[in-house]
Design an enzyme around this catalytic site. Structure first.
Site, PDB file in Angstrom:
ATOM      1  N   GLU A 289     -34.257   3.294  12.133  1.00  0.00           N
ATOM      2  CA  GLU A 289     -33.224   4.258  12.463  1.00  0.00           C
ATOM      3  C   GLU A 289     -32.181   4.306  11.178  1.00  0.00           C
ATOM      4  O   GLU A 289     -31.269   5.083  11.030  1.00  0.00           O
ATOM      5  CB  GLU A 289     -32.636   3.442  13.615  1.00  0.00           C
ATOM      6  CG  GLU A 289     -32.968   4.080  14.775  1.00  0.00           C
ATOM      7  CD  GLU A 289     -32.247   3.453  15.965  1.00  0.00           C
ATOM      8  OE1 GLU A 289     -31.248   2.849  15.940  1.00  0.00           O
ATOM      9  OE2 GLU A 289     -32.506   4.026  17.068  1.00  0.00           O
ATOM     10  N   HIS A 310     -59.495  -5.837  12.596  1.00  0.00           N
ATOM     11  CA  HIS A 310     -60.446  -5.220  13.436  1.00  0.00           C
ATOM     12  C   HIS A 310     -60.327  -3.777  14.190  1.00  0.00           C
ATOM     13  O   HIS A 310     -60.874  -3.540  14.945  1.00  0.00           O
ATOM     14  CB  HIS A 310     -60.987  -6.048  14.371  1.00  0.00           C
ATOM     15  CG  HIS A 310     -61.397  -7.382  13.690  1.00  0.00           C
ATOM     16  ND1 HIS A 310     -62.718  -7.903  13.427  1.00  0.00           N
ATOM     17  CD2 HIS A 310     -60.707  -8.429  12.991  1.00  0.00           C
ATOM     18  CE1 HIS A 310     -62.938  -8.895  12.742  1.00  0.00           C
ATOM     19  NE2 HIS A 310     -61.732  -9.242  12.409  1.00  0.00           N
ATOM     20  N   LYS A 424     -31.867  13.005  23.831  1.00  0.00           N
ATOM     21  CA  LYS A 424     -30.883  12.617  25.188  1.00  0.00           C
ATOM     22  C   LYS A 424     -30.223  13.735  25.588  1.00  0.00           C
ATOM     23  O   LYS A 424     -30.270  14.073  26.893  1.00  0.00           O
ATOM     24  CB  LYS A 424     -29.784  11.716  24.567  1.00  0.00           C
ATOM     25  CG  LYS A 424     -30.030  10.258  24.389  1.00  0.00           C
ATOM     26  CD  LYS A 424     -28.761   9.606  23.985  1.00  0.00           C
ATOM     27  CE  LYS A 424     -29.250   8.201  23.430  1.00  0.00           C
ATOM     28  NZ  LYS A 424     -28.101   7.576  22.780  1.00  0.00           N
TER      29      LYS A 424
HETATM   30  O1  PA5 Z   1     -29.461   0.433  16.698  1.00  0.00           O
HETATM   31  C1  PA5 Z   1     -28.704   1.208  17.400  1.00  0.00           C
HETATM   32  O2  PA5 Z   1     -27.575   1.521  17.375  1.00  0.00           O
HETATM   33  C2  PA5 Z   1     -29.298   1.795  18.505  1.00  0.00           C
HETATM   34  O3  PA5 Z   1     -30.610   1.617  18.556  1.00  0.00           O
HETATM   35  C3  PA5 Z   1     -28.661   1.212  20.045  1.00  0.00           C
HETATM   36  O4  PA5 Z   1     -28.854  -0.090  19.680  1.00  0.00           O
HETATM   37  C4  PA5 Z   1     -29.539   1.663  21.205  1.00  0.00           C
HETATM   38  O5  PA5 Z   1     -29.655   3.155  21.268  1.00  0.00           O
HETATM   39  C5  PA5 Z   1     -28.848   1.206  22.293  1.00  0.00           C
HETATM   40  O6  PA5 Z   1     -27.493   1.628  22.475  1.00  0.00           O
HETATM   41  P1  PA5 Z   1     -26.576   0.915  23.384  1.00  0.00           P
HETATM   42  O7  PA5 Z   1     -26.546  -0.654  23.159  1.00  0.00           O
HETATM   43  O8  PA5 Z   1     -25.222   1.577  23.164  1.00  0.00           O
HETATM   44  O9  PA5 Z   1     -27.160   1.174  24.647  1.00  0.00           O
END
Ligand code: PA5
Length: 447
Positions: A289, A310, A424
């Site tokens: 990310e 394996h 989303k």
């Molecule tokens: O690293 C990030 O920002 C994302 O992976 C969030 O943790 C994830 O989308 C969950 O978001 P939230 O905590 O707002 O529900």
């Protein structure tokens, strides 16, 4: 205290040490940019000083809340997705006995997870499992609006209230969210849940050392003080004043970045201890990310060895040469076990009799490393002295710091995740969510 070490010698077939060290100045600039808060995403740098800035009061509050859940619950459900659950799961899995959940003499509540998928069967099976069990919920969402955890929490809250009533269930629900925004924040305020705040300047995937990670980890009976201490020591050891050659986060970032530039587009994080499986999942999210944007970035994959030797072992040895490997190596196991002697020796293993199982594992590790390097897979080794709270704390902070440096080397903003919105938007359009009328119309033309 022993430190985590990095060894890049087996990454030097395709790129040279000189090449890596030539990056020192640029890397140092990235570190200075991070510390001065002048780079991309500079409103999300709170994680940098979390280990050294957490107060005794904050730790005690987390420990006390954890203790309440530990005494009142057999099972605690951690509700969250992405950065809101992976850090906790990584640490809890790494530091909990592999078979503790099956033990009849449990010292800690069982930690299970929800809100990280939308599997109907998963939620059905989870709620069935929780029937007639004393359970509590830690509901974590920074934005407070993420669909997966919101949906799971709605179901679990109903279940809990159906058995305990509203007033009693409140005592077993903790919310961890933004201080003032989002649906979870208002819900927690209205229902009167005990709440912890995720600081504004800490993004989800960098939040393991906030209550997001620390509360579930403490509920699992793990010493969060040692975890924080390990991270705090790594914070010092990767600080802005540390020279490149002594800063393992800088060296890791520079090496993987040089490998990437040389055409190694995939980094595989490998371990030789099954308890690291979710450390790798956490790492994949952290790096994936943070770096995968603007059509750039290393693709992060992971394997558990020797298990995956394996399966994916074949691909790693002889598939497309676009990969490099980073191996987490544990110097000393926590327990001792020797290969027994067998009178008949029908399996032919007597040559190992009296040897530690870890010795066999280490030879598998070394043999794999040499084979992969011979096969054209550069190898970075990260050695942790022992799998415990302190060294895991070091490892988490090390990966976070190196990730931020890597992102700046790649010239992307390592602290946003604009790409996560695309699915989303489509999902909401397909579900006819109010406010998405235009998107709903548009998406239907594509079907
Ligand atoms: O690293 C990030 O920002 C994302 O992976 C969030 O943790 C994830 O989308 C969950 O978001 P939230 O905590 O707002 O529900």
């Amino acid at each position: 205290m022993k430190k985590i070490k990095i060894d890049i010698n087996k990454a030097l077939e395709i790129i040279s040490k000189e090449q890596i060290y030539a990056q020192a100045k640029k890397v140092q600039q990235c570190i200075e940019t991070l510390h001065s808060g002048t780079g991309k995403g500079n409103d999300f740098l709170g994680w940098l000083s979390l280990p050294s800035s957490i107060t005794e009061d904050e730790i005690v509050d987390i420990e006390n809340t954890a203790q309440n859940l530990r005494t009142s619950c057999e099972v605690v459900v951690v509700v969250g997705i992405g950065g809101s659950y992976l850090g906790a799961k990584a640490v809890i899995d790494a530091l909990t006995g592999s078979f503790e959940q099956f033990s009849t003499d449990k010292k800690n509540p069982l930690i299970v997870y929800a809100g990280h998928n939308i599997g109907e069967d998963y939620l059905y099976e989870l709620t069935s499992f929780l029937k007639n069990k004393k359970f509590g919920i830690i509901n974590i969402s920074k934005s407070g609006t993420t669909t997966e955890p919101a949906l799971a929490f709605r179901i679990l809250k109903k279940e809990l209230e159906a058995t305990l009533g509203k007033a009693e269930s409140k005592k077993r629900i903790i919310a961890i969210t933004d201080k003032s925004r989002g649906a979870l924040c208002s819900l927690a305020q209205q229902e009167g849940y005990k709440t912890f705040v995720i600081p504004d300047n800490v993004g989800g995937r960098f939040s393991v050392l906030t209550p997001v990670g620390l509360l579930p980890i403490a509920v699992a009976g793990i010493n969060i003080r040692q975890l924080i201490q390990g991270a705090a020591d790594m914070e010092k050891n990767t600080g802005v004043e540390i020279p490149f050659a002594d800063n393992i986060a800088a060296i890791y970032a520079a090496t993987r970045n040089e490998l990437y530039k040389s055409g190694k587009k995939i980094e595989i994080l490998a371990n030789f201890h099954p308890k690291f499986h979710f450390v790798s999942e956490w790492w994949k999210q952290l790096y994936g990310e943070s770096e995968g944007k603007e059509h750039k970035g290393i693709f992060n994959a992971s394997v558990d060895f020797t298990t995956d030797l394996h399966s994916m072992g074949q691909w790693i040895q002889e598939g497309e040469r676009s990969i490099f490997e980073t191996v987490i190596s544990v110097a000393n196991p926590n327990h001792k076990m020797e290969v027994p002697t067998d009178e008949k020796d029908l399996d032919g293993l007597n040559f190992l009799a009296g040897k530690r199982v870890d010795y066999v594992n280490k030879m598998a590790e070394l043999g794999t490393l040499l084979a992969h390097v011979d096969g054209g897979v550069p190898n970075i080794k990260i050695e942790i002295p022992q799998l415990n709270e302190y060294h895991l704390g070091q490892l988490l902070y090390f990966f976070e710091k190196a990730c931020a440096i890597s992102g700046y080397l790649l010239e992307v903003n390592p602290f946003d995740q604009p790409g996560v919105e695309a699915y989303k938007k489509n999902m909401f359009a397909l579900l006819n969510k109010p406010g998405f009328e235009e998107e709903s119309k548009a998406i239907k033309t594509k079907l």
